[in-house]
Structures are given as C-alpha cells and as structure tokens.
Enzyme design. Structure first.
Site, short mmCIF file in Angstrom:
data_model
loop_
_atom_site.label_atom_id
_atom_site.label_comp_id
_atom_site.label_asym_id
_atom_site.label_seq_id
_atom_site.Cartn_x
_atom_site.Cartn_y
_atom_site.Cartn_z
N ARG A 70 -10.58 -25.74 91.87
CA ARG A 70 -9.93 -24.59 92.54
C ARG A 70 -9.64 -23.47 91.55
O ARG A 70 -9.59 -22.31 91.93
CB ARG A 70 -8.67 -25.08 93.27
CG ARG A 70 -7.62 -25.64 92.37
CD ARG A 70 -6.61 -26.51 93.12
NE ARG A 70 -7.15 -27.83 93.46
CZ ARG A 70 -6.50 -28.75 94.16
NH1 ARG A 70 -5.27 -28.49 94.60
NH2 ARG A 70 -7.05 -29.91 94.43
N LYS A 120 -9.45 -38.71 83.52
CA LYS A 120 -9.81 -39.70 84.53
C LYS A 120 -10.01 -41.06 83.86
O LYS A 120 -10.36 -41.11 82.68
CB LYS A 120 -11.14 -39.30 85.21
CG LYS A 120 -11.05 -38.09 86.12
CD LYS A 120 -12.42 -37.80 86.74
CE LYS A 120 -12.43 -36.51 87.54
NZ LYS A 120 -11.65 -36.58 88.79
#
Ligand code: BES
Ligand code: MN
Ligand code: ZN
Length: 485
Positions: free
Chosen positions: A340, A265
């Site tokens: 996930r 990020k």
C-alpha cells in the site's frame, strides 16, 4: 522472446483450420452429456461410461483408433459456455501431451463463436505452459509441433482464436516474470525487459530512478526501498491509439521480493512465493503488450511500482513517517504492509493524469486469501460502474473476483495515527478492506477499482488451464476491461 539472459517461454504454434488435418497426431472431440456421441470417437455412450467418462466439463478419455490416429473424447457438459470450452481445451492438451500435434474440435458455430474461439485458444495454450526454470532439465509439459483449432470456416471463431493467442502470450509473460527467482529479476532487470517489450509491442516507456523519485516526492516507494541494496524503479507505460475513446490508468504492485522488511516474515515454505509479489506489475506490463495487436481503442497508462522489501541497517523503522507523492503522511506500523505504501505513490501519479478510471492490481493482503480462498480475487473500489466492469471481465475471462465493501465510514478510523495523516495497518480484522481504505486516500476523485490477487497469484499444482506456479491472474481480465471499454 525477450531478455536473452532469461528463459522466456514461447507458446506452441496455433492455427485455425476449417476441418481436422490428416496429419494431426491426435484429435480432441467434444462430447456432450446428452445427445449423440460424435461418430469419430467410434464408441457408444455406454462404452464411454464404462470407462468412467460421463462428459462432464474438463473430463477426457484417450481413445486409440485402429487407423493409427488417436481421438481424445473431451467432456463439455450439456450447453457449454466459453468458460467451459476453455476448461475443455485445457483438458484436451493435458490428455494429448505425448502426441506431437493436436487438433481441437470443440467450437460449435453460433452467436458465441468469437468468444468460444478465444477461450479454446487460451485453454490450450495456457494449459501447455510450464515455467522452464533455471535448469537444463527438459520440460515435462505438453509440447506440440502445432495446435490446430477447428473453426469450420467461421470468421468470428478465427478472430477469437487470433485474440486468444495474443492474450495467452501476454499471460505467459506474466507467469514467466512472476516465476523468475528474485536474484534473476530485480527492478533494474525488469526495466531492461520493459524497454525491450515497449519497442516490440508498441507502447512508450518512461523510467524513473531513485533520483527522479526523490525529486518527485515518492516517499512511499523510497521508504520501502530503503532497506534494499537494489535501487527502485517506477515505470510509466503509455499505449495511445489515434483518437482514443477514453483514458484508463493501470497501477501494479511490483515488490520484486517481499521479505517483510524489519517486520520480517518467517522462513517457511509459504514465503518462498514472495518472489511473486510483483504479480500485479507483471499483469499491467503484460496487458500493455497485447493492446496494439488487439487494436485497443482506449488510451492506457500503466504504472509499474518496483522495489524489493528488505531488512537492513538502513531499512525504514516502525514509527517512521513517510510523505507520499500526494502530500499525505503515513506512520509505518508494520513494514510488511509495504504494498500500500508503494501503491500510494503510483495511484497519486495516476490521478494527476486525470484518467477516466484507475484500476490497481496487487498481491496485497493475506486477508483477501483468508476471505475468498486461493482462486478468487477481491475487488473493491469507489465507483460501482468500474467495479461492474471488473466483474463483467472476470466472468468473460474465467478469472473470478468477488466484491468486498470499501467501508470508509466505519473503518477509516482504524487507520488513525497520532503523528501522521494515517498509519499503514488497520488491526487484526478486515485486513483486505482496511488496505483498500488506505489506498482510497490516494485515488482522488477518479473512479477507481482495486484488485487484491494475493490468493490467485499462484496455484500449487496443474489445474485445468492454470499451470503450477504463477498464474498470470489479472492479465486477461485487465486486457478485457480496457478492450471492451
Ligand atoms: N505480499 C504480502 C501479501 C501476500 C501474502 C500476498 C500471501 C500473497 C500471499 C503483503 O505485502 C503483506 O505482507 N501483507 C500483510 C499485511 C499485514 C502486515 C497488515 C499480510 O497480509 O499479512
Ligand atoms: Mn508484505
Ligand atoms: Zn507484499
């Protein structure tokens, strides 16, 4: 309260009182937009309005009285709901912050006395929360020697106040954990805290370390953990009353820090909040701390799936294929879609217990925030009845959710992979939906609902009962889901 190495916050003492105690430094009194202004305020409606006070929900006006007490006029609108009273109690606390002790006289006895009592206790305590930080600076938040909630002797209102103290204490814990900097709270630190809380609040704790996870085939959690020097932990929490009426499983995303992994990020201010990427796990843990005190009749199994997501020479790479606990394989196309991957293992383990329903909660996608903004969580799932339970509890607790479609028929193909059963991202659009479609590969045939709390996990400034920083969102909602089963 728990791990002495952390500055855990403790709520101000709250008690129910029949009538306003003489000793209160300030008294918060409800004012409606219609009808008479309560006499204790000592001002006419005209006078209140001249000061800009129109009795809208959440408005407040501090009125010093000649006899030395201070009255806080608190707006409650025309026919206040419990949610309105939560906001009104928060406004009272924020306005009365310098006054030592506070009496809150907002509950009108009626059919909703219990829900009102709970909401007032929650509004007052949650607004008084401030993360103490890793500093010796004194707190600037409202501090009270006591908060007295006027219940007029209503047993239902008193019960509600007791419940609100429990749910707020749980939300304080969730906020503290999410606000804690990542170096002060890794998966092993959390393990120590969870073991202590299990003893204190009456739930069982089983901890699985990296060796257990290897043996169990939890390739998602191990894959995400590969880049980190800190080992992962999966914690299974069990609350089991005598003759439970149902069994519910809760699964929380516990990414202790989300750097993105090798799909790194950017280092902007926005990503400082990635220490809060364990807010789902914090909500599940905090929910478990409330169940015994609330005499929950349902068996609840909680799974906290915990690791950092870090880049390094050992980190998982794009194109790597992971084998999850339920045997399905996943090709990694973006290491920043890590939530996930770890939830896949947590959900698979939950399914093996064959509970009546599974709820997962996760700071899963920026797409959920893009769709619903910073205040509202997305809910998706496989079963209309369990989704309805979430919507109902969201309304009752003032933690808003909105449904999005679990569009498997049209969008499952977006997750197709050439080398594995699926890949972990679905392309540029519908990211909240494709993430949930991914999760649905791991929920078997158990009725399931998923909460994406990326938006409401934090708030940028004090807002009603939400105090700056981590909100603890989902804690009170999940407590309501399981206790109202
Ligand atoms: N933890 C983030 C999601 C998030 C973003 C939570 C902002 C709270 C605030 C999650 O792991 C993530 O990085 N999601 C990616 C998924 C994408 C790579 C498919 C996202 O939303 O950008
Ligand atoms: Mn991520
Ligand atoms: Zn994440």
């Amino acid at each position: 309260m728990v791990n002495s190495s952390l500055p855990f916050s403790s709520p101000s003492p709250v008690r129910s009182v029949r009538a306003v105690p003489r000793t209160s430094g300030a008294i918060a009194v409800a004012v409606r937009t219609d009808g008479a202004v309560p006499r204790g305020i000592g001002l006419s409606r005209r006078a209140l309005e001249r000061h800009g006070f129109t009795a809208k929900v959440g408005q407040s006006l501090v009125v010093p009285r000649a006899d030395g007490q201070t009255v806080i006029a608190v707006g409650v609108g025309s026919r206040p709901t419990s949610n309105d009273l939560r906001d009104a109690a928060a406004a009272a606390v924020r306005a009365g912050s310098r006054l030592g002790s506070l009496a809150i006289d907002l509950i009108s006895t009626g059919s909703s006395a219990r829900a009102d009592g709970r909401a007032v206790a929650e509004g007052a305590l949650l607004a008084a929360y401030q993360y103490p930080g890793i500093t010796k600076k004194p707190l600037t938040s409202p501090r009270f020697s006591e908060i007295a909630i006027v219940t007029g002797g209503s047993a239902a209102a008193e019960r509600g106040v007791r419940e609100g103290v429990v749910t707020s204490r749980a939300a304080y814990l969730a906020r503290d954990l999410a606000n804690t900097p990542p170096a002060h709270l890794n998966a092993r630190d959390l393990e120590g805290i969870v073991l202590q809380l299990g003893e204190q609040f009456g739930f069982g704790v089983e901890v699985f370390d990296e060796h257990d996870l290897e043996r169990m085939g939890c390739g998602g959690l191990l894959g995400v953990n590969r880049g980190s020097v800190e080992p992962p932990r999966l914690m299974k929490l069990t609350y089991e009353p005598r003759n439970p009426s149902a069994h519910v499983a809760l699964v929380g995303k516990g990414v202790m820090y989300d750097s993105g992994g090798i799909s790194l990020k950017p280092s902007d201010a926005f990503h400082v909040v990635m220490k809060m990427d364990m807010s789902g796990a914090a909500a599940v843990l905090s929910t478990l701390t409330a169940l015994k005190d609330l005499r929950c009749r349902v068996k609840v199994t909680g799974y906290l799936v915990c690791t950092d997501n870090m880049p390094s020479g050992s980190a998982m790479k794009l194109g790597d294929v992971l084998t999850m606990r339920n045997g399905k394989t996943v090709e990694v196309h973006n290491t920043d879609a890590e939530g996930r991957l770890i939830l896949a293992d947590g959900l698979s383990l939950a399914v093996e217990q064959q509970p009546d329903a599974i709820f997962d909660i996760a700071t899963l996608t920026g797409a959920a925030m893009a769709a619903l903004g910073p205040d509202i969580a997305a809910v998706l799932g496989s079963d209309a009845a369990v989704i309805d339970r979430v919507r109902h509890s969201a309304e009752a607790t003032g933690e808003p959710v909105w449904p999005m479609p679990l569009e498997r028929t049209r969008y499952r193909r977006l997750l197709d992979s050439n080398v594995a059963d699926m890949r972990n991202i679905g392309g540029p659009y519908g990211g909240c939906i494709t993430a949930a479609v991914f999760l649905s590969e791991f929920t078997g045939d158990i009725p399931w609902a998923h909460l994406d709390i990326a938006g409401p996990m934090k708030v940028d400034g004090d807002e009603s009962w939400r105090s700056k920083g981590a909100t603890g969102f989902g804690t009170r909602l999940l407590i309501d889901v399981v206790t109202s089963w």
